[in-house]
Design a protein around this motif. Structure first.
Motif, PDB file in Angstrom:
ATOM      1  N   LEU A 215      43.397  83.632  20.770  1.00 22.62           N
ATOM      2  CA  LEU A 215      42.432  82.912  20.405  1.00 22.62           C
ATOM      3  C   LEU A 215      42.849  81.401  19.562  1.00 22.62           C
ATOM      4  O   LEU A 215      44.126  81.725  19.136  1.00 22.62           O
ATOM      5  CB  LEU A 215      41.107  83.455  19.680  1.00 22.62           C
TER       6      LEU A 215
ATOM      7  N   ARG B  98      43.569  78.752  16.586  1.00 23.71           N
ATOM      8  CA  ARG B  98      43.623  79.165  15.209  1.00 23.71           C
ATOM      9  C   ARG B  98      42.202  78.660  14.603  1.00 23.71           C
ATOM     10  O   ARG B  98      41.741  79.395  13.656  1.00 23.71           O
ATOM     11  CB  ARG B  98      44.569  78.154  14.763  1.00 23.71           C
ATOM     12  N   TYR B  99      41.362  77.778  15.081  1.00 25.50           N
ATOM     13  CA  TYR B  99      40.346  77.537  14.320  1.00 25.50           C
ATOM     14  C   TYR B  99      39.140  78.673  14.555  1.00 25.50           C
ATOM     15  O   TYR B  99      38.317  78.777  13.780  1.00 25.50           O
ATOM     16  CB  TYR B  99      39.633  76.229  14.998  1.00 25.50           C
ATOM     17  N   ALA B 100      39.249  79.406  15.586  1.00 24.38           N
ATOM     18  CA  ALA B 100      38.490  80.484  15.752  1.00 24.38           C
ATOM     19  C   ALA B 100      38.790  81.900  14.963  1.00 24.38           C
ATOM     20  O   ALA B 100      38.196  82.938  15.066  1.00 24.38           O
ATOM     21  CB  ALA B 100      38.599  81.064  17.327  1.00 24.38           C
TER      22      ALA B 100
ATOM     23  N   PRO C 210      39.219  84.384  12.040  1.00 23.16           N
ATOM     24  CA  PRO C 210      38.201  84.828  10.803  1.00 23.16           C
ATOM     25  C   PRO C 210      39.072  84.910   9.685  1.00 23.16           C
ATOM     26  O   PRO C 210      39.865  85.900   9.419  1.00 23.16           O
ATOM     27  CB  PRO C 210      37.433  86.156  11.164  1.00 23.16           C
TER      28      PRO C 210
END
Length: 79
Positions: free
Chosen positions: A11, A13-15, A17
């Motif tokens: 995924l 990086r911004y996604a 958690p």
């Protein structure tokens, strides 16, 4: 499933958690991952005023990133 300890995923990086201490983010270095995004509009029609600030923000970010590391981003902002 990841929270339960089963499997792996990829995924952006911004996604990821960040507030989950049970998960680790490991950047991929090879192969190089490339994402292509764009803005699509109807031929012979101008954009409404609402998307213009988004496009301006995107283009200014492209220009800023290109100044820091020209190899990291290959994008063009056309008028």
């Amino acid at each position: 499933m990841l929270d339960a300890g089963f499997g792996i995923t990829t995924l952006p990086r911004y996604a990821f958690p960040e507030n989950n201490p049970d998960l680790s983010f490991v950047p991929l270095h090879s192969p190089q991952v490339i994402r292509r995004i764009g803005v699509v509009q109807q031929t012979n029609r101008s954009l409404s005023p609402r998307p213009k600030p988004f496009i301006n923000l995107y283009c200014s970010n492209v220009a800023a990133i290109r100044k820091v590391n020209p190899a990291i981003i290959k994008a063009e902002c056309l008028p």
